[in-house]
Every structure is written in structure tokens, then in C-alpha cells.
Design a protein around this motif. Structure first.
Motif, PDB file in Angstrom:
ATOM      1  N   HIS A   1     -13.780  -8.839  -9.479  1.00  0.00           N
ATOM      2  CA  HIS A   1     -12.727  -8.412 -10.405  1.00  0.00           C
ATOM      3  C   HIS A   1     -11.719  -7.505  -9.709  1.00  0.00           C
ATOM      4  CE1 HIS A   1     -10.775  -6.858 -13.993  1.00  0.00           C
ATOM      5  NE2 HIS A   1     -11.064  -5.634 -13.593  1.00  0.00           N
ATOM      6  N   ARG A   2     -12.218  -6.521  -8.952  1.00  0.00           N
ATOM      7  CA  ARG A   2     -11.323  -5.592  -8.267  1.00  0.00           C
ATOM      8  C   ARG A   2     -10.474  -6.310  -7.222  1.00  0.00           C
ATOM      9  NH1 ARG A   2      -8.882  -1.599  -9.388  1.00  0.00           N
ATOM     10  NH2 ARG A   2      -8.975  -0.655  -7.317  1.00  0.00           N
ATOM     11  N   THR A   3     -11.099  -7.227  -6.492  1.00  0.00           N
ATOM     12  CA  THR A   3     -10.367  -7.955  -5.457  1.00  0.00           C
ATOM     13  C   THR A   3      -9.233  -8.779  -6.059  1.00  0.00           C
ATOM     14  OG1 THR A   3     -12.368  -8.083  -4.085  1.00  0.00           O
ATOM     15  CG2 THR A   3     -10.578  -9.626  -3.587  1.00  0.00           C
ATOM     16  N   LEU A   4      -9.539  -9.523  -7.104  1.00  0.00           N
ATOM     17  CA  LEU A   4      -8.518 -10.354  -7.737  1.00  0.00           C
ATOM     18  C   LEU A   4      -7.428  -9.500  -8.382  1.00  0.00           C
ATOM     19  CD1 LEU A   4     -10.730 -13.159  -9.349  1.00  0.00           C
ATOM     20  CD2 LEU A   4      -9.354 -13.279  -7.258  1.00  0.00           C
ATOM     21  N   SER A   5      -7.806  -8.343  -8.939  1.00  0.00           N
ATOM     22  CA  SER A   5      -6.819  -7.449  -9.549  1.00  0.00           C
ATOM     23  C   SER A   5      -5.837  -6.916  -8.513  1.00  0.00           C
ATOM     24  CB  SER A   5      -7.523  -6.287 -10.254  1.00  0.00           C
ATOM     25  OG  SER A   5      -8.324  -6.744 -11.314  1.00  0.00           O
ATOM     26  N   ILE A   6      -6.368  -6.529  -7.341  1.00  0.00           N
ATOM     27  CA  ILE A   6      -5.515  -6.001  -6.278  1.00  0.00           C
ATOM     28  C   ILE A   6      -4.595  -7.095  -5.729  1.00  0.00           C
ATOM     29  CG2 ILE A   6      -5.559  -5.082  -3.920  1.00  0.00           C
ATOM     30  CD1 ILE A   6      -8.093  -3.532  -4.747  1.00  0.00           C
ATOM     31  N   ILE A   7      -5.141  -8.296  -5.544  1.00  0.00           N
ATOM     32  CA  ILE A   7      -4.328  -9.412  -5.065  1.00  0.00           C
ATOM     33  C   ILE A   7      -3.236  -9.738  -6.083  1.00  0.00           C
ATOM     34  CG2 ILE A   7      -4.344 -11.851  -4.413  1.00  0.00           C
ATOM     35  CD1 ILE A   7      -5.661  -9.923  -2.407  1.00  0.00           C
ATOM     36  N   LYS A   8      -3.576  -9.670  -7.359  1.00  0.00           N
ATOM     37  CA  LYS A   8      -2.598  -9.956  -8.411  1.00  0.00           C
ATOM     38  C   LYS A   8      -1.447  -8.955  -8.365  1.00  0.00           C
ATOM     39  CE  LYS A   8      -2.270 -10.862 -13.377  1.00  0.00           C
ATOM     40  NZ  LYS A   8      -3.042 -11.012 -14.644  1.00  0.00           N
ATOM     41  N   GLY A   9      -1.766  -7.670  -8.223  1.00  0.00           N
ATOM     42  CA  GLY A   9      -0.721  -6.657  -8.129  1.00  0.00           C
ATOM     43  C   GLY A   9       0.154  -6.855  -6.902  1.00  0.00           C
ATOM     44  N   TYR A  10      -0.465  -7.253  -5.801  1.00  0.00           N
ATOM     45  CA  TYR A  10       0.271  -7.507  -4.553  1.00  0.00           C
ATOM     46  C   TYR A  10       1.237  -8.673  -4.720  1.00  0.00           C
ATOM     47  CZ  TYR A  10       0.838  -9.695   0.079  1.00  0.00           C
ATOM     48  OH  TYR A  10       1.332 -10.309   1.196  1.00  0.00           O
ATOM     49  N   LEU A  11       0.797  -9.747  -5.356  1.00  0.00           N
ATOM     50  CA  LEU A  11       1.659 -10.916  -5.550  1.00  0.00           C
ATOM     51  C   LEU A  11       2.827 -10.595  -6.484  1.00  0.00           C
ATOM     52  CD1 LEU A  11      -1.109 -13.660  -5.889  1.00  0.00           C
ATOM     53  CD2 LEU A  11       0.397 -13.265  -3.928  1.00  0.00           C
ATOM     54  N   ARG A  12       2.565  -9.758  -7.483  1.00  0.00           N
ATOM     55  CA  ARG A  12       3.640  -9.333  -8.372  1.00  0.00           C
ATOM     56  C   ARG A  12       4.674  -8.517  -7.604  1.00  0.00           C
ATOM     57  NH1 ARG A  12       6.528 -10.636 -12.836  1.00  0.00           N
ATOM     58  NH2 ARG A  12       7.704  -8.781 -13.460  1.00  0.00           N
ATOM     59  N   PHE A  13       4.192  -7.681  -6.694  1.00  0.00           N
ATOM     60  CA  PHE A  13       5.067  -6.869  -5.843  1.00  0.00           C
ATOM     61  C   PHE A  13       5.958  -7.773  -4.982  1.00  0.00           C
ATOM     62  CE2 PHE A  13       5.603  -5.062  -1.550  1.00  0.00           C
ATOM     63  CZ  PHE A  13       6.361  -3.940  -1.849  1.00  0.00           C
ATOM     64  N   LEU A  14       5.377  -8.829  -4.417  1.00  0.00           N
ATOM     65  CA  LEU A  14       6.145  -9.758  -3.587  1.00  0.00           C
ATOM     66  C   LEU A  14       7.280 -10.406  -4.383  1.00  0.00           C
ATOM     67  CD1 LEU A  14       3.299 -11.581  -1.591  1.00  0.00           C
ATOM     68  CD2 LEU A  14       4.755  -9.690  -0.814  1.00  0.00           C
ATOM     69  N   TYR A  15       6.961 -10.764  -5.622  1.00  0.00           N
ATOM     70  CA  TYR A  15       7.973 -11.405  -6.460  1.00  0.00           C
ATOM     71  C   TYR A  15       9.075 -10.413  -6.848  1.00  0.00           C
ATOM     72  CZ  TYR A  15      10.080 -13.839 -10.441  1.00  0.00           C
ATOM     73  OH  TYR A  15      10.962 -14.425 -11.302  1.00  0.00           O
TER      74      TYR A  15
ATOM     75  N   ILE B   1       0.841  -1.201   0.000  1.00  0.00           N
ATOM     76  CA  ILE B   1       0.000   0.000   0.000  1.00  0.00           C
ATOM     77  C   ILE B   1       0.877   1.252   0.000  1.00  0.00           C
ATOM     78  CG2 ILE B   1      -1.631   1.348   1.391  1.00  0.00           C
ATOM     79  CD1 ILE B   1      -2.898  -1.301   2.242  1.00  0.00           C
ATOM     80  N   ASN B   2       1.936   1.251   0.803  1.00  0.00           N
ATOM     81  CA  ASN B   2       2.852   2.395   0.832  1.00  0.00           C
ATOM     82  C   ASN B   2       3.528   2.578  -0.520  1.00  0.00           C
ATOM     83  OD1 ASN B   2       2.251   2.829   3.530  1.00  0.00           O
ATOM     84  ND2 ASN B   2       3.963   1.566   4.263  1.00  0.00           N
ATOM     85  N   TYR B   3       3.843   1.472  -1.167  1.00  0.00           N
ATOM     86  CA  TYR B   3       4.431   1.528  -2.511  1.00  0.00           C
ATOM     87  C   TYR B   3       3.456   2.169  -3.499  1.00  0.00           C
ATOM     88  CZ  TYR B   3       5.520  -0.338  -7.164  1.00  0.00           C
ATOM     89  OH  TYR B   3       5.737  -0.486  -8.513  1.00  0.00           O
ATOM     90  N   LYS B   4       2.180   1.770  -3.424  1.00  0.00           N
ATOM     91  CA  LYS B   4       1.170   2.342  -4.318  1.00  0.00           C
ATOM     92  C   LYS B   4       0.895   3.797  -3.972  1.00  0.00           C
ATOM     93  CE  LYS B   4      -0.865   0.439  -7.042  1.00  0.00           C
ATOM     94  NZ  LYS B   4      -0.627   0.233  -8.490  1.00  0.00           N
ATOM     95  N   ARG B   5       1.039   4.142  -2.707  1.00  0.00           N
ATOM     96  CA  ARG B   5       0.809   5.525  -2.300  1.00  0.00           C
ATOM     97  C   ARG B   5       1.829   6.455  -2.949  1.00  0.00           C
ATOM     98  NH1 ARG B   5       0.600   4.813   2.864  1.00  0.00           N
ATOM     99  NH2 ARG B   5      -1.611   5.096   3.306  1.00  0.00           N
ATOM    100  N   SER B   6       3.004   5.951  -3.233  1.00  0.00           N
ATOM    101  CA  SER B   6       4.033   6.769  -3.881  1.00  0.00           C
ATOM    102  C   SER B   6       3.623   7.173  -5.289  1.00  0.00           C
ATOM    103  CB  SER B   6       5.367   6.011  -3.916  1.00  0.00           C
ATOM    104  OG  SER B   6       5.286   4.868  -4.763  1.00  0.00           O
ATOM    105  N   TYR B   7       2.640   6.467  -5.843  1.00  0.00           N
ATOM    106  CA  TYR B   7       2.120   6.816  -7.174  1.00  0.00           C
ATOM    107  C   TYR B   7       0.932   7.767  -7.073  1.00  0.00           C
ATOM    108  CZ  TYR B   7       5.103   3.307  -9.348  1.00  0.00           C
ATOM    109  OH  TYR B   7       6.194   2.597  -9.807  1.00  0.00           O
TER     110      TYR B   7
END
Length: 416
Positions: free
Chosen positions: A176-190, A117-123
Motif C-alpha cells: 500500500h505504501r509503495t503504490l501510494s508513493i508511486i501514485k504521488g510521484y506520477l501525479r507530480f510528473l503530470y 523528494i525535494n518537493y516533498k521535503r519542502s512540506y
């Protein structure tokens, strides 16, 4: 908890539990209203004890042969209130699902969610989007905790599939929104090398396609019929009349109407001045005589005595301010009383009246920038959304279809 319990005892226990969680009187009243429907169902079927099965049968009775996505919002709220009873029966507790509880993402997994969330806040994403992220993450985090998953290494494709299956009762957009947010989070972890595999690629696809919908609007005659259907002889009628006028004549959002305070009224300048809850933008709107008279009538003969700064209050004790869902129910009630059809065609809440005002202003050839100011949009691009309902202007943009020569159908050369 006992498997069987008398309904009145159960609702009393759940009420006490919700009070300990500091639920408002208005929200608990909504629970009681929903539970009364369950009580009527049990009485009709001669059921003395409530069980999770009874709750499930009531929900099937309520939905009938419809799909979950096709039922009204108030019916979904009744289902949620019924599930709270079943949850209390099964666990002896109720998970607090209110928004302020979503601000605390606990544990090691929760910390990585907060880092994202902090990472996304920078945008420079908006505060509303940040709250949405917290909401979706808290739901996902609850699922992980319920399945004893407290380490990122335990998240795999099967876990994601199981979580996706739990979203089946959500609306297509929420899923759709939930899965999209989870997808972005998992990409961030990787990307941060917190996981060895990129599990964002394993998030199930939901095949959601956003279909552009025309705004729901009502004609000037229908809006007037709605307003005229209000019985202004009672305190409730006086309050409802003033609230609906603010929505229908000035296009105020439901949250702004429910949060309307005495400070927003500038009688000496005949103005209504407020900072919108959604955008934070300051708007100044004319305090037209129709609305001013309605507010005065309500203040003199309808509003209960209270030190609260809010103009519109409940008609029964405790005199709390109203919430936006209540205003939605109020408008739906008067639409039905006026005999105005809306099911499966048009939305039937405060925002539909806001759309209708935009339609009336477009018909009067009011410039888009002026409409944008009236509706309190941040920019005119938001207002252009309503241009699709201005059919008269759209017809003027239509091009004539050229005549097709008969030789075209005979297989001849069209240029002959």
C-alpha cells in the motif's frame, strides 16, 4: 555461473561477494545461519548441488501450508537469504539491498524521483519518511531498469500493473505504501508537465484498509516469568538479562538498547541519559538497582574485551554490537523457554515489552503525560494509543443500557 554447484562452494563464493560489498560480520553470520538450514534440507533429501529449483523447494518446505503473511519475520529472512543464493546462481551477482544504497537515484528517471523528494521535503516531512521514499523509489527504479525503461515516456498502465504484480509477496502495508508513493510521484510528473497523461490514476488499487490493532501486551506475571527464564550463569545470559530488563522495566526501544553506550550511564546520578534513535529526543530514566546490578554483573563477568563504546556485544568473535533483530530473536527465545504463548495473538519482540510497561503504568493510574515522558514520546497523543488496553478505566466509561419496555416487542408505542 554454472547451473549446478556444490553448496559449500556456492556459499563461499557468495560470502566473498558480500564481503566485497562491505557487509558486516554480523549480517554475514545471519546469512550463514540461514544457509545451514538449506544445507540440512539438502542433506535430508540427498541433494549435492544447489540450484534455483532446490532453493524454491526449500522455501515451499519452510512455509508449508501457511500464507507468506502468516510466517514469522525470521522465516522471511531465511527466505531472503535463500533467494540470494538463487540470484547468485542465475546472475553471478547479488543486488545490494541495504538502506545506504538507496540514497543514490541515478539516471534521468532517478533525477525526477529526487526532484519529487525535494518537493516533498519542502512540506517538512521527517527524515525517516524521506528515507522511506528513497527506498520505495529505488525498488521501482530497479524494476524499470530491469525492463529497459529509462525514459518517462515509456511508463504506461501496463508497466504499472506489472510492477504492482511484483509486490505480491510484500506485506499489505508495504504494498500500500509503495503504490501510494508511486501514485504521488506520477501525479507530480503530470503537474510538472513531464508526462502527457496523468498515470497516477492508472496505479492499481490495493484495497488496503488499516485496521486499528490493540497493542500486544504481556501481564506482569508473564514478564517476570520471561525474565526468570534467563540462565544468568553464562556471559550470554548475563547480557540478555540486562538487555531485557532495559526493555521491560524502562521501555527502551530495541535500537536504543543495541546502541547503548557507556556514556549513557550516569552512575553518580543513578540515571540513564540518551538521545533516542527514533525521535532524537533526550530522555532521562532512573538507573534502578535491578538494572544497575545486572549491568555490573555483565561488565565484570560477561562482556568480552573490546574498545567499542557499545555496552552490549556479541558473545563470539568478532565482537560487534548487536542489532535490533537479534534482540527480537533473544526475547522470542526466552518467551518460548518460559512457555508463554503468543502465536497468532500477540507480537513477541522488544516493542511488546514496551507496550506491556505502558499497560502496567496505566493500571497504577500513572498520568498519561508521565507515561509519555517514560516512553520518550514526542507528545501525549502517541501515548493515548495505549489507553485502549486500560480495560478497567474503559469499563468506568461504559453507559448503562436502558431497559426496553415489553410493549416494544409487541409493536406498541414505546412512549406509552
Amino acid at each position: 555461473m554454472k547451473e549446478k554447484i556444490k553448496f559449500e562452494v556456492l556459499t563461499s563464493d557468495v560470502t566473498n561477494y558480500l564481503q566485497k560489498l562491505s557487509y558486516s560480520h554480523s549480517r554475514i553470520s545471519q546469512y550463514h545461519s540461514a544457509w545451514q538450514r538449506v544445507a540440512n534440507f539438502m542433506k535430508t533429501n540427498e541433494l549435492q548441488y544447489f540450484t534455483a529449483t532446490v532453493g524454491e523447494n526449500f522455501i515451499y518446505y519452510l512455509i508449508g501450508d501457511r500464507k507468506y503473511d502468516d510466517i514469522d519475520r525470521w522465516e522471511k529472512d531465511i527466505i531472503q537469504c535463500t533467494n540470494v543464493l538463487s540470484e547468485f546462481i542465475e546472475t553471478g551477482a547479488v543486488k545490494d539491498k541495504r538502506h545506504h544504497k538507496f540514497r543514490d537515484l541515478k539516471g534521468n528517471v532517478g533525477k525526477t524521483m529526487q526532484d519529487y523528494i525535494n518537493y516533498k521535503r519542502s512540506y517538512r516531512i521527517s527524515s525517516l519518511t524521506i528515507e522511506e521514499y528513497k527506498l520505495r523509489f529505488q525498488h521501482f527504479l530497479d524494476f524499470l531498469e530491469n525492463n529497459d525503461i529509462d525514459d518517462l515516456k515509456l511508463i504506461n498502465q501496463q508497466v504499472l500493473i506489472n510492477y504492482s504484480n511484483q509486490l505480491i509477496f510484500c506485506t499489505p502495508y508495504v504494498r500500500h505504501r509503495t503504490l501510494s508513493i508511486i501514485k504521488g510521484y506520477l501525479r507530480f510528473l503530470y503537474d510538472q508537465k513531464l508526462t502527457e497523461k496523468d498515470y497516477s490514476r492508472k496505479v492499481p488499487k490495493d484495497k488496503y484498509i488499516k485496521q486499528p490493532k490493540l497493542p500486544s501486551i504481556y501481564t506482569k506475571e508473564e514478564v517476570n516469568a520471561l525474565i526468570n527464564s534467563i540462565d544468568r550463569s553464562s556471559p550470554k545470559g548475563k547480557r540478555d538479562y540486562a538487555m531485557i530488563l532495559l526493555t521491560a522495566r524502562l521501555g527502551l526501544r530495541a535500537t536504543d538498547v543495541c546502541c547503548f553506550t557507556f556514556e549513557n550511564l550516569k552512575w553518580e546520578k543513578s540515571l540513564i541519559v540518551l538521545n533516542q534513535n527514533k525521535t532524537g529526543n533526550r530522555v532521562e530514566l532512573p538507573l534502578i538497582s535491578e538494572i544497575g546490578d545486572a549491568i555490573i554483573d555483565y561488565l565484570k563477568y560477561g562482556r568480552p574485551e573490546s574498545e567499542l563504546p557499545y555496552l552490549f556485544l556479541k558473545v563470539t568473535s568478532p565482537y560487534d554490537r548487536l542489532n535490533s533483530s537479534t534482540l527480537h530473536s533473544i526475547i522470542t527465545f526466552y518467551l518460548n523457554r518460559a512457555g508463554i504463548q503468543y502465536k497468532n495473538e500477540r507480537k513477541h519482540g522488544p516493542h511488546a515489552l514496551r507496550h506491556s510497561l505502558a499497560g502496567v503504568l496505566l493500571q497504577k493510574k500513572i498520568p498519561v503525560p508521565v507515561i509519555s515522558e517514560v516512553l520518550g514520546h514526542k507528545n501525549t497523543e502517541s501515548t493515548r494509543y495505549y489507553l485502549r488496553i486500560d480495560l478497567n478505566s474503559l469499563r468506568q466509561c461504559a453507559l448503562e443500557v436502558p431497559t426496553i419496555p415489553p410493549t416494544f416487542y409487541e409493536g406498541g408505542n414505546i412512549n406509552e
